[in-house]
Design a protein around this motif. Structure first.
Motif, short mmCIF file in Angstrom:
data_model
loop_
_atom_site.label_atom_id
_atom_site.label_comp_id
_atom_site.label_asym_id
_atom_site.label_seq_id
_atom_site.Cartn_x
_atom_site.Cartn_y
_atom_site.Cartn_z
N LYS A 39 0.66 -1.28 0.02
CA LYS A 39 0.09 0.13 0.14
C LYS A 39 0.84 1.29 -0.05
O LYS A 39 0.03 2.45 -0.10
N GLY A 40 2.15 1.06 0.26
CA GLY A 40 2.89 2.31 0.30
C GLY A 40 3.03 2.84 1.78
O GLY A 40 3.71 4.02 1.94
N VAL A 279 1.19 17.04 10.21
CA VAL A 279 1.24 15.44 10.07
C VAL A 279 -0.05 14.92 9.26
O VAL A 279 -0.01 14.34 8.55
N LEU A 280 -1.16 15.41 9.92
CA LEU A 280 -2.69 15.00 9.21
C LEU A 280 -2.37 15.44 7.75
O LEU A 280 -2.71 14.62 6.82
N LEU A 281 -1.87 16.62 7.45
CA LEU A 281 -2.05 17.18 6.06
C LEU A 281 -1.06 16.34 5.00
O LEU A 281 -1.24 15.80 3.91
N GLU A 282 -0.08 15.93 5.78
CA GLU A 282 0.98 14.96 4.94
C GLU A 282 0.26 13.60 4.73
O GLU A 282 0.18 13.31 3.51
N LYS A 283 -0.25 13.07 5.73
CA LYS A 283 -0.83 11.93 5.72
C LYS A 283 -2.18 11.65 4.46
O LYS A 283 -2.25 10.81 3.58
N HIS A 287 -1.41 10.34 0.75
CA HIS A 287 -2.03 9.22 0.68
C HIS A 287 -1.38 7.99 1.73
O HIS A 287 -1.06 6.66 1.69
N ASP A 288 -1.07 8.63 3.00
CA ASP A 288 -0.60 7.75 3.74
C ASP A 288 0.98 7.14 3.93
O ASP A 288 1.37 6.34 4.47
N ALA A 289 1.78 7.86 2.85
CA ALA A 289 3.26 7.36 2.83
C ALA A 289 3.90 8.09 3.91
O ALA A 289 3.50 8.94 4.88
#
Length: 436
Positions: A39-40, A279-283, A287-289
């Motif tokens: 899933k990455g 952190v929320l923005l990046e995830k 796409h949760d990378a």
């Protein structure tokens, strides 16, 4: 069944030897790990040419890993000293080492590093390009930038930082939105300058498919660099940072289509209240990378102590879901760190990572703290030193100020709460004033 990368293997249902090692280290089911890699959400940076590697997993459900930066520069061209740092970083169990060398015999140093190190090796190829070609930045061609990436891949780098998200659109956004500290990423500033002088698109963005060819061939994990990261609290979570992050999310999907593993690099400066949001923005946008942060530093007024400002931010970021912390030393913003600076940086970052793991409920994290608490309750000094992140410093502190009685320390002496509770619960005399 053949496979090209760890992600390709995971998608095909293949368990690699690297997955088996990581699953054992992380105390998780290897099939669950394989699914996360497919899933990455987890990466195992493992270049096919890095034969001495002891693989590590970075991402969802994994222990928070730390990275140590080192490398030679024109002002501090001491290869032997940098190799001493490498040996100390490995001794202190840093999971990753980034070679930021930018002058002289960089290939020789990189080769020695890859041959010696069981830790993950990362590089930033654009740092090396100017010295490699021995010509000015604006004279380097797009092909030459990509050729340096291929050289690093052949040499065994497990992951490479590439600032592919700083494209013309991001550059225009930067120019429209004034910042207090402009672009502070070294790689980002070099690319911005190259783009401006040559009036061309970022070569790593324009020729991204060629970059993916290289990463796929050698199984190099692509660490998508944050060329527009904020360099101070005043610039955090601004338009250009978010613009670049959106592009990084798009590039992540393109990489996954080619089975190239991806890490997203994150901001270096922001106040405490913005960390969880970042952190929320990046995830969400990527796409949760796995998320790799430099710090973040939570205040800008502590030169000489930025390992502390960084550890505060790193602990909060890790607790919020960041997966990989780049260490910061007391020398940050001031000079190349020496070995003592490096040690301070490693310990402070390991504290932050472990604090985050406790909050996330990572397998095995709480057991370490409980073991230390048991040793303290037993007044077992040797076990305390053995369990400590750094055994040297606490052992030295005790030896420098030895108490009269071995079951105490010189802070409380025989008034020690632990000592006296142990005695009273065993119905023994609490001999504070007599000399027993």
């Amino acid at each position: 069944m053949n496979y090209t990368t760890q992600m390709d293997a995971a998608k095909k249902g293949i368990i690699t030897k690297e997955m088996e090692i990581v699953a054992k280290k992380e105390q998780i089911d290897v099939q669950a790990l394989r699914e996360l890699i497919a899933k990455g959400q987890v990466v195992i940076p493992a270049n096919k040419n890095h034969k001495s590697l002891s693989p590590e997993g970075i991402g969802k459900g994994m222990k928070t890993k730390i990275n140590v930066n080192l490398g030679i520069s024109k002002d501090c061209y001491f290869i032997e000293k940098e190799m001493e740092k490498v040996k100390k970083a490995i001794e202190m169990k840093a999971e990753s080492i980034m070679d930021l060398s930018n002058y002289g015999k960089t290939a020789e140093f990189r080769k020695n590093l890859v041959e010696y190190s069981p830790a993950i090796i990362g590089t930033v190829p654009i740092y090396d390009a100017i010295g490699f070609y021995d010509k000015e930045l604006d004279e380097i061609t797009a092909k030459e930038f990509l050729d340096v990436v291929e050289k690093h891949a052949k040499d065994g780098a497990d992951f490479v930082t590439i600032h592919a998200g700083l494209n013309k659109e991001a550059a225009d956004t930067f120019k429209r939105n004034k910042r207090l500290t402009n672009i502070v990423s070294r790689g980002g500033s070099l690319l911005f300058a190259w783009m401006e002088v040559n009036n061309k698109e970022n070569p790593f963005y324009e020729y991204y498919d060629r970059l993916l060819d290289i990463c796929e061939e050698y199984d190099v994990t692509l660490s998508l660099g944050d060329g527009c990261r904020p360099g101070c609290n005043a610039d955090s979570t601004d338009a250009v940072q978010i613009k670049e992050l959106i592009t990084l999310g798009e590039l992540t999907l393109r990489a996954w289509e080619r089975n190239v593993q991806v890490i997203i690099e994150g901001p270096g400066h922001m106040t405490l209240d913005e960390i969880k949001t970042n952190v929320l923005l990046e995830k969400k946008l990527c796409h949760d990378a796995p998320f790799y942060v430099l710090g973040p530093l939570v205040t800008d007024i502590a030169p000489g102590y930025d390992h502390i400002t960084s550890a505060i931010g790193g602990a909060i970021a890790a607790a919020a879901g960041a997966d990989f912390l780049c260490y910061v030393t007391p020398a940050e913003h001031l000079r190349l760190p020496n070995i003592e600076d490096m040690k301070e940086g490693i310990i402070s970052t390991k504290i932050a990572a472990h604090a985050g793991d406790l909050a996330k409920g990572i397998n095995g994290a709480r057991e370490l703290d409980d073991a230390m608490s048991k040793a303290r309750s037993d007044l077992d000094w040797d076990m305390m030193f053995k369990l400590a992140l750094d055994s040297e410093k606490p052992k030295r502190y005790r030896e420098e100020s030895m108490p009269e009685h071995s079951d105490t320390c010189t802070m409380c002496g025989k008034m020690c709460a632990v000592r006296n509770m142990n005695k009273v619960l065993k119905e023994k005399e609490i001999d504070i004033f007599n000399n027993k």
